[in-house]
Design an enzyme around this catalytic site. Structure first.
Site, mmCIF file in Angstrom:
data_model
loop_
_atom_site.group_PDB
_atom_site.id
_atom_site.type_symbol
_atom_site.label_atom_id
_atom_site.label_comp_id
_atom_site.label_asym_id
_atom_site.label_seq_id
_atom_site.Cartn_x
_atom_site.Cartn_y
_atom_site.Cartn_z
ATOM 1 N N LYS A 75 1.019 -1.313 -0.150
ATOM 2 C CA LYS A 75 -0.029 0.111 -0.158
ATOM 3 C C LYS A 75 1.013 1.312 0.195
ATOM 4 O O LYS A 75 0.525 2.105 -0.746
ATOM 5 C CB LYS A 75 -0.902 0.036 1.303
ATOM 6 C CG LYS A 75 -2.189 -0.902 1.055
ATOM 7 C CD LYS A 75 -3.551 -0.246 0.490
ATOM 8 C CE LYS A 75 -4.354 -0.968 -0.394
ATOM 9 N NZ LYS A 75 -4.964 -2.262 0.433
ATOM 10 N N LYS B 69 -2.427 -8.658 -10.434
ATOM 11 C CA LYS B 69 -3.931 -9.102 -10.040
ATOM 12 C C LYS B 69 -4.709 -8.093 -10.625
ATOM 13 O O LYS B 69 -4.613 -6.958 -10.684
ATOM 14 C CB LYS B 69 -3.904 -9.364 -8.621
ATOM 15 C CG LYS B 69 -4.248 -8.035 -7.798
ATOM 16 C CD LYS B 69 -4.815 -8.385 -6.350
ATOM 17 C CE LYS B 69 -5.381 -7.168 -5.676
ATOM 18 N NZ LYS B 69 -6.887 -6.917 -5.928
ATOM 19 N N LYS C 43 -9.332 -3.017 -8.284
ATOM 20 C CA LYS C 43 -10.203 -1.742 -8.672
ATOM 21 C C LYS C 43 -9.263 -0.604 -8.997
ATOM 22 O O LYS C 43 -10.050 0.146 -10.047
ATOM 23 C CB LYS C 43 -10.973 -1.482 -7.517
ATOM 24 C CG LYS C 43 -12.168 -2.193 -7.074
ATOM 25 C CD LYS C 43 -12.562 -1.827 -6.070
ATOM 26 C CE LYS C 43 -12.417 -3.025 -4.581
ATOM 27 N NZ LYS C 43 -13.118 -2.512 -3.428
HETATM 28 P P1 ATP Z 1 -8.117 -2.282 -4.143
HETATM 29 O O1 ATP Z 1 -7.699 -2.271 -5.339
HETATM 30 O O2 ATP Z 1 -8.997 -1.015 -3.785
HETATM 31 O O3 ATP Z 1 -7.622 -2.716 -2.983
HETATM 32 P P2 ATP Z 1 -9.504 -4.816 -4.683
HETATM 33 O O4 ATP Z 1 -9.783 -4.959 -6.140
HETATM 34 O O5 ATP Z 1 -8.430 -5.326 -4.401
HETATM 35 O O6 ATP Z 1 -9.546 -3.163 -4.597
HETATM 36 P P3 ATP Z 1 -10.878 -5.300 -2.374
HETATM 37 O O7 ATP Z 1 -12.089 -4.890 -1.882
HETATM 38 O O8 ATP Z 1 -9.597 -4.969 -1.600
HETATM 39 O O9 ATP Z 1 -10.710 -5.473 -3.902
HETATM 40 O O10 ATP Z 1 -11.106 -6.890 -2.004
HETATM 41 C C1 ATP Z 1 -12.556 -7.590 -2.025
HETATM 42 C C2 ATP Z 1 -12.312 -9.132 -1.936
HETATM 43 O O11 ATP Z 1 -11.747 -9.436 -3.466
HETATM 44 C C3 ATP Z 1 -11.090 -9.470 -1.226
HETATM 45 O O12 ATP Z 1 -11.633 -10.816 -0.631
HETATM 46 C C4 ATP Z 1 -9.893 -9.890 -2.021
HETATM 47 O O13 ATP Z 1 -9.158 -10.888 -1.492
HETATM 48 C C5 ATP Z 1 -10.711 -10.149 -3.378
HETATM 49 N N1 ATP Z 1 -9.945 -9.848 -4.684
HETATM 50 C C6 ATP Z 1 -9.452 -8.857 -4.790
HETATM 51 N N2 ATP Z 1 -8.723 -8.848 -6.052
HETATM 52 C C7 ATP Z 1 -8.671 -10.029 -6.487
HETATM 53 C C8 ATP Z 1 -8.192 -10.772 -7.539
HETATM 54 N N3 ATP Z 1 -7.671 -10.153 -8.579
HETATM 55 N N4 ATP Z 1 -8.304 -12.209 -7.626
HETATM 56 C C9 ATP Z 1 -9.113 -12.882 -6.744
HETATM 57 N N5 ATP Z 1 -9.542 -12.169 -5.518
HETATM 58 C C10 ATP Z 1 -9.553 -10.687 -5.562
HETATM 59 MG MG MG Z 2 -7.480 -4.797 -2.154
#
Ligand code: ATP
Ligand code: MG
Length: 330
Positions: A113, A192, A195
């Site tokens: 982060k 990965k 968002k």
């Molecule tokens: P940010 O970029 O703001 O961290 P994010 O896309 O990682 O957002 P989160 O809200 O942090 O989303 O995560 C929500 C859920 O989705 C968590 O359980 C996380 O482990 C899962 N997750 C996020 N990205 C992935 C991915 N690429 N593949 C599988 N699981 C994911």
């Molecule tokens: Mg995340």
């Protein structure tokens, strides 16, 4: 009935395909078997979005629409707004008193982060402690998350074990449940899907957006002509086909793979099939979202009522915690 707790940060108003295969899908599948609590983690969102509270407010509605549109049933699932449960910060404080500082310093997510430009705040540093409180307050047994969150659930396990050893059996030991695709690769094929990384296909993307994103997707960089033998392994186009095709549409995939590996099919033909597969998957979700979108007050009422219900449970656990710690003075 055993319990699930899991949640999402309202850092965006919609979910992407990675969120779906990593965690959301398991929640939908398990909502009949487990008493399920889903947390809209607005306090966690503040760690990176403390100056964007207007956006967080909007995103909360978006996440609720996302949950309802994928088929999480408000009759079965309790939706909880984290900031509506002040007990969680109180429990986090108590857990903090038995947390080694060095353990927090070593958490991989913190460095990640900070590298992404997050402010080096106390709240960011203590993120795993608050997350452990989220999980332990409703006495969750299972936490469906993507692989990137596994370390945090393991921290919650350790702290639950430590608390029980010190103060007597209070918390069940939670287990992580990782999705069948533990980390979905982004459309850039580099990291990965995330968002905030510009490499995501969202559950709210229109048909044409899906088409545009898929057509410009990374495939096999070493393959110049359709007649070159290509690589299926690590190729996001095939990863998404495997993850999102319904069983009845799986048949052509093995044929595509064979032809791709022997240089008998072009990227465009495979991508066109993927667009069809993704839109088939997304269509019912889009329809359901549109239905709920016309009832915004209903959506927020579901969150409010869930939060009230969860708070009663939270107060029960917190008084057990205080009793166990001999802090029940009056
Ligand atoms: P940010 O970029 O703001 O961290 P994010 O896309 O990682 O957002 P989160 O809200 O942090 O989303 O995560 C929500 C859920 O989705 C968590 O359980 C996380 O482990 C899962 N997750 C996020 N990205 C992935 C991915 N690429 N593949 C599988 N699981 C994911
Ligand atoms: Mg995340």
């Amino acid at each position: 009935m055993k319990r699930i707790l899991t949640g999402d940060r309202p850092t965006s108003g919609s979910f992407h395909l990675g969120n779906y295969v990593g965690s959301l899908k398991n929640r939908v599948n398990l909502q009949d078997e487990y008493e399920t609590y889903i947390l809209v983690a607005d306090l966690h969102a503040l760690t990176t979005h403390f100056n964007k509270t207007e956006t967080i407010r909007e995103n909360i509605k978006g996440l609720m629409l996302g949950y309802l549109s994928i088929g999480l049933d408000p009759q079965k699932v309790t939706f909880v707004l984290q900031s509506g449960i002040p007990e969680v910060t109180e429990l986090a404080y108590y857990l903090g008193t038995i947390t080694q500082r060095s353990v927090l310093e070593r958490q991989p997510a913190l460095k990640e982060k900070l590298d992404q430009g997050a402010q080096d705040t106390f709240a960011l540093y203590s993120y795993p402690v608050l997350m452990a409180a989220d999980i332990l307050l409703p006495k969750a047994n299972l936490v469906p998350v993507g692989k990137d969150q596994k370390a945090h659930v393991e921290f919650a396990r350790d702290i639950a074990i430590k608390f029980n050893n010190l103060f007597g059996e209070t918390f069940p030991i939670p287990e992580p449940l990782i999705g069948e695709v533990s980390t979905l690769l982004g459309t850039d094929g580099q990291s990965k899907m995330g968002k905030s990384l510009g490499n995501a296909i969202f559950l709210t993307d229109f048909t044409e957006e899906v088409e545009k994103k898929v057509m410009s997707m990374y495939t096999d960089p070493n393959r110049v002509h359709p007649t070159d033998p290509g690589n299926v392994e690590g190729n996001p186009v095939f990863i998404y086909l495997d993850a999102f095709a319904e069983d009845k549409n799986k048949e052509p995939i093995s044929d595509f793979k064979k032809r791709y590996e022997t240089g008998q099919v072009g990227d465009v033909e495979v991508k066109k099939y993927l667009i069809q597969v993704l839109n088939n998957f997304l269509d019912p979700i889009r329809t359901k979202r549109a239905e709920f979108e016309s009832h915004p007050e209903l959506v927020m009422r579901i969150l409010k009522e869930g939060t009230q219900k969860a708070r009663i449970e939270a107060q029960k656990t917190l008084s057990e915690v205080k009793k166990a710690m001999k802090l029940d003075y009056f």
